[in-house]
Design an enzyme around this catalytic site. Structure first.
Site, short mmCIF file in Angstrom:
data_model
loop_
_atom_site.label_atom_id
_atom_site.label_comp_id
_atom_site.label_asym_id
_atom_site.label_seq_id
_atom_site.Cartn_x
_atom_site.Cartn_y
_atom_site.Cartn_z
N LYS A 227 0.83 -1.22 0.00
CA LYS A 227 0.00 0.00 0.00
C LYS A 227 0.86 1.26 0.00
O LYS A 227 2.02 1.24 0.37
CB LYS A 227 -0.96 -0.02 1.19
CG LYS A 227 -2.05 -1.05 0.94
CD LYS A 227 -3.30 -0.83 1.71
CE LYS A 227 -4.36 -1.82 1.21
NZ LYS A 227 -5.40 -2.05 2.18
N ARG A 262 -3.78 -10.05 4.59
CA ARG A 262 -4.09 -10.09 3.16
C ARG A 262 -2.88 -9.58 2.40
O ARG A 262 -2.51 -8.41 2.56
CB ARG A 262 -5.32 -9.22 2.89
CG ARG A 262 -5.78 -9.19 1.46
CD ARG A 262 -6.99 -8.27 1.30
NE ARG A 262 -7.48 -8.28 -0.07
CZ ARG A 262 -6.99 -7.51 -1.04
NH1 ARG A 262 -6.00 -6.69 -0.80
NH2 ARG A 262 -7.49 -7.59 -2.27
C1 9MG Z 1 -9.92 -5.49 -1.45
N1 9MG Z 1 -9.00 -4.92 -0.48
C2 9MG Z 1 -7.96 -4.09 -0.74
N2 9MG Z 1 -7.35 -3.76 0.40
C3 9MG Z 1 -8.02 -4.38 1.40
C4 9MG Z 1 -7.89 -4.42 2.79
O1 9MG Z 1 -6.96 -3.72 3.43
N3 9MG Z 1 -8.76 -5.16 3.49
C5 9MG Z 1 -9.74 -5.86 2.86
N4 9MG Z 1 -10.57 -6.58 3.64
N5 9MG Z 1 -9.92 -5.86 1.54
C6 9MG Z 1 -9.07 -5.11 0.83
#
Ligand code: 9MG
Length: 292
Positions: A227, A262
């Site tokens: 990010k 994730r």
């Molecule tokens: C789809 N998506 C992109 N970034 C995300 C994040 O930080 N959390 C979740 N749950 N989905 C995300």
């Protein structure tokens, strides 16, 4: 409820209680992801990539057909269905690995579950029309994420009084709404939504305060991978150059008690988590041995 959903809920809660986070691998099926070679070739490549992520240690595959990046434009319903459903069917034909559908549209949630998805990941925390009803009816686990604003404009001027309590309050309010709609509380995973309507200072405060979100009592998902906050901290503009920063952030989230991380870089994250867990296990044994 399906056996697969029951098993997934159990493994998420086990990850939460044992502090051994599950790794969720990101599979974007937007046109720029697997575009060369036409529709069938790109579907094949997406399925192959999913199987690679599983091989690398992903416990959940998160399939999404609409970009949620800052500035992203919304995608129509049929377009999103055309992107994700064949890929979910293709993955399900090859593996039993749990699949998560990353969407905010109730119609996509329902179709994806029919095609084999086991979890709903909604960056709008089921605020869309019909979304709570679909999740309640299918009894699948769900990730409720916090976002201030909409992807198109969310980074323009995000503002909070006190970011961690405000986000916690929002998440608890969504848990109450979901419970009213008939969603079992133990099916709910919370996510503070790193990068979604937050400045760098907000994101750093949120990571530092993540234990407070974990204390709300639900398993927590943390998505920090590649990010822009990591680009801002490291000075790396290209997201693909943020792998080390992403692994460091995933470890910090794990240490704070996240049950799911994730990530794009599954193999690297899994290795780092193994090192952290080996040392932590040793620390636990030492503490036990020294406790009278
Ligand atoms: C789809 N998506 C992109 N970034 C995300 C994040 O930080 N959390 C979740 N749950 N989905 C995300």
């Amino acid at each position: 409820m399906s056996l697969a959903s029951q098993r997934l809920i159990a493994s998420i809660h086990d990850a939460h209680l044992s502090q051994r986070p599950l790794v969720m691998g990101v599979l974007n099926v937007t046109p720029d992801s697997f575009s060369d070679g036409g529709q069938f070739a790109s579907r094949h490549k997406a399925v192959e990539q999913a199987l690679r992520l599983e091989q690398e240690g992903a416990a959940i595959l998160d399939v999404g057909g609409e970009s949620t990046r800052p500035g992203a434009e919304p995608v129509g319903l049929q377009e999103e269905l055309d992107r994700v459903i064949p890929v979910i069917e293709g993955i399900r034909a090859r593996t039993q690995c749990p699949i998560s559908i990353d969407t905010s549209k109730s119609e996509v949630m329902a179709e994806a579950i029919r095609a084999g998805a086991n979890l709903v990941n909604d960056v709008t925390a089921l605020k869309g029309e019909g979304a709570t009803e679909v999740v309640a009816a299918h009894q699948v686990p769900v990730v409720l994420m916090h976002m201030q604003g909409q992807p198109r404009s969310m980074q323009q001027a995000p503002e909070y009084g006190d970011v961690v309590p405000e986000i916690s309050e929002f998440l608890l309010e969504r848990v109450r709404s979901c419970a009213t709609a008939g969603i079992a509380p133990d099916h709910i995973v919370l996510d503070p939504g790193f990068g979604f309507g937050k400045t760098l200072a907000h994101n750093v405060a949120l990571l530092a305060g993540l234990p407070q979100v974990v204390e709300l009592g639900h398993p927590v998902l943390a998505g920090l991978s590649r990010k822009s906050m990591l680009g801002q901290i490291t000075g790396r503009d290209d997201p693909k150059e943020r792998v080390s920063a992403s692994v460091a952030a995933a470890l910090l989230a794990a240490q704070a008690g996240a049950a799911i991380v994730r990530v794009h870089d599954v193999a690297q994250t899994v290795d780092a988590l193994k090192v952290w867990q080996a040392v932590r296990e040793q620390q636990r044994q030492t503490t036990r041995a020294n406790t009278p």
